[in-house]
Write a protein that holds these residues in place. Structure first.
Motif, PDB file in Angstrom:
ATOM      1  N   LEU A  49       0.983  -1.315  -0.072  1.00 52.40           N
ATOM      2  CA  LEU A  49       0.025  -0.058  -0.011  1.00 52.40           C
ATOM      3  C   LEU A  49       0.827   1.314   0.085  1.00 52.40           C
ATOM      4  N   ASP A  50       0.450   2.084  -0.885  1.00 49.05           N
ATOM      5  CA  ASP A  50       1.174   3.655  -1.012  1.00 49.05           C
ATOM      6  C   ASP A  50       0.876   4.305   0.203  1.00 49.05           C
ATOM      7  N   LEU A  51       1.564   4.230   1.458  1.00 50.18           N
ATOM      8  CA  LEU A  51       1.021   5.048   2.678  1.00 50.18           C
ATOM      9  C   LEU A  51       1.291   6.578   2.618  1.00 50.18           C
ATOM     10  N   THR A  52       2.149   6.771   1.493  1.00 52.68           N
ATOM     11  CA  THR A  52       2.231   8.107   1.303  1.00 52.68           C
ATOM     12  C   THR A  52       1.088   9.120   0.311  1.00 52.68           C
ATOM     13  N   ASP A  53       0.275   7.946  -0.212  1.00 54.14           N
ATOM     14  CA  ASP A  53      -0.955   8.608  -0.764  1.00 54.14           C
ATOM     15  C   ASP A  53      -1.582   9.523   0.193  1.00 54.14           C
ATOM     16  N   PRO A  54      -2.087  10.972  -0.393  1.00 54.93           N
ATOM     17  CA  PRO A  54      -2.703  11.681   0.521  1.00 54.93           C
ATOM     18  C   PRO A  54      -4.196  11.120   1.010  1.00 54.93           C
ATOM     19  N   GLU A  55      -4.899  10.553   0.168  1.00 55.54           N
ATOM     20  CA  GLU A  55      -6.162  10.018   0.427  1.00 55.54           C
ATOM     21  C   GLU A  55      -6.024   8.819   1.724  1.00 55.54           C
ATOM     22  N   ILE A  56      -5.095   7.908   1.462  1.00 57.04           N
ATOM     23  CA  ILE A  56      -4.672   6.782   2.460  1.00 57.04           C
ATOM     24  C   ILE A  56      -4.354   7.584   3.737  1.00 57.04           C
TER      25      ILE A  56
END
Length: 472
Positions: free
Chosen positions: A139-146
């Motif tokens: 998972l892209d934990l840097t994604d602002p939505e995440i």
């Protein structure tokens, strides 16, 4: 004036196979697009009709806009599937969708429905980009939505919705949930489980979420049906066939396939009675479909688009492009596959091209070509890596990738909108590139697409430069 689609107005021969009013919601589906309505919803209705079960109505969740709800709500969730093959078209109204939610408007209602004890299965078609995965596969934990979902807002992402729903199921004492991904991803069920585990580990409720994930099931599945975007002409044709106006009609080919890993936490619809294949190993089916059908689809989309073809059918009618698509499958893809029992890969490849050539399906090259940065890794780059690993040159796979690269460069040069989740990154990369080799190097350097290994492979780079040079 043609009447609006209502059950009472539908001719008997076109009505649903079940009584929609008699169905209760037992499935939540995330990503209420045309594909789901032409595929899983059809299987679900047929299964209910055969088994006589009334427990498998669908709550469909639109992840972005309210457009689908605005089409379906005035029609009590009813819509039609217009099937186009070699003969006359046919049409049937489907009644398995019993509720429609729009996630951005009411994220709490989505979580409540996922947590409903009557719901035992959740399916999803959110496209590759909807999973918000990082290049390494987690998972892209840097994604602002995440990050926003993890911070506690009402969830908007798929993993956030699932996590909140699982947490609430625990609070309600709901039975374990089965989550069936229907997107074109390698081992999509286990992949989604890994993303959920990554989200859970970063969540304040990590212990509770990980306990819920331990009881949930994430079977892999493979889906197949060509579903082009619906046009006003399609709606007009549907109205002529039905005698009523259906704003939510979807168009599809006759072919319909669903292969599902037989690993469920609890009750499920009798999808197998409706023709789905329940198996202990989806992987061989999935690899054949991703690497043959989906990869060839992408190749024809990019090469066809560069030649000015609007549809895939037009591209296949180009003998040179059809020959290249055939070569991609026979020369590069088939040597990397282990066929599932009962599937002849050469025959399957011929069937793929025949389906693509269906003139009644106006599947646009632009639609198939969108989201290339998310599609290439699962459709083409696995073949590239496997061929390079045995010291073979993946010339045809490289041609397909090069066609995507040239398409990105041309869109950037002409100021055309690039429909891709990484559009800004891609166009920034090529904006200062001068010459074919520079464009190739710039896009190869996008690690979220090509990883760290492929940019360092001199054979692959040279193939891309050669193929892109021929296309530029």
């Amino acid at each position: 004036m043609t009447a609006r689609l209502e059950l009472a107005n539908v001719p008997a021969g076109h009505r649903p196979d079940v009584d929609p009013a008699g169905l209760s919601v037992g499935i939540v589906h995330l990503g209420l697009g045309a594909f789901h309505r032409a595929h899983q919803a059809v299987f679900t209705e047929q299964a209910a009709a055969i088994s006589g079960s009334t427990s498998w109505g669908i709550c469909g969740v639109s992840q972005r806009s309210a457009a689908v709800r605005e089409q379906l709500a005035p029609q009590d969730g009813l819509y039609s599937v217009l099937t186009r093959g070699q003969g006359d078209p046919s049409i049937r109204v489907i009644g398995s969708i019993r509720e429609v939610l729009t996630a951005p408007e009411d994220p709490g209602a989505v979580v409540d429905r996922i947590a409903d004890p009557a719901v035992s299965v959740l399916t999803l078609t959110v496209t590759e980009k909807g999973y918000r995965a990082a290049a390494a596969g987690g998972l892209d934990l840097t994604d602002p939505e995440i990050q926003a979902d993890l911070a506690g807002r009402p969830p908007r992402t798929v993993v956030g919705q699932l996590a909140a729903g699982l947490a609430r199921r625990a609070a309600h004492g709901s039975p374990p949930l089965t989550v069936v991904s229907c997107d074109n991803l390698v081992a999509n069920g286990p992949f989604l489980r890994r993303l959920m585990e990554g989200y859970a580990a970063a969540s304040p409720d990590a212990k509770q979420l990980l306990e819920q994930l331990a009881t949930a099931r994430f079977p892999a599945s493979m889906v197949d049906r060509i579903v082009p975007a619906t046009t006003d002409a399609d709606r007009d044709e549907a109205a002529a066939l039905l005698g009523v106006r259906d704003e939510a009609v979807v168009v599809a080919e006759p072919f319909l396939q669903w292969v599902i890993e037989d690993d469920f936490a609890g009750a499920r619809p009798d999808w197998d009675k409706a023709g789905a294949i329940l198996t202990g190993d989806v992987a061989p089916w999935e690899q054949a479909k991703l690497r043959m059908l989906n990869a060839t689809h992408s190749m024809l989309a990019y090469l066809g688009g560069l030649r000015g073809y609007e549809t895939i059918a037009e591209a296949v009618r180009d003998e040179e492009l059809a020959g290249l698509a055939q070569q991609l499958m026979t020369d590069d893809v088939i040597p990397t596959l282990t066929p599932p029992d009962g599937l002849d890969l050469t025959e399957y490849g011929a069937t793929v091209l025949k389906r693509f050539a269906n003139p009644a399906l106006k599947h646009r090259t632009a639609q198939v070509g969108m989201d290339g940065s998310a599609k290439l890794p699962v459709r083409l780059l696995g073949t590239v890596r496997d061929r390079l690993a045995v010291n073979a040159e993946p010339r045809l796979a490289a041609l397909a990738v090069a066609a995507w690269m040239v398409s990105v460069a041309k869109a950037t040069e002409t100021g055309t909108v690039l429909d891709d989740p990484q559009a800004n990154k891609l166009q920034t990369a090529v904006s200062s590139a001068t010459g074919t080799a520079a464009v190739v190097d710039a896009l190869l350097g996008v690690e979220s697409v090509f990883g760290a290994d492929l940019p360092a492979n001199a054979v692959f780079r040279q193939l891309l430069v050669e193929q892109a040079g021929r296309l530029s």
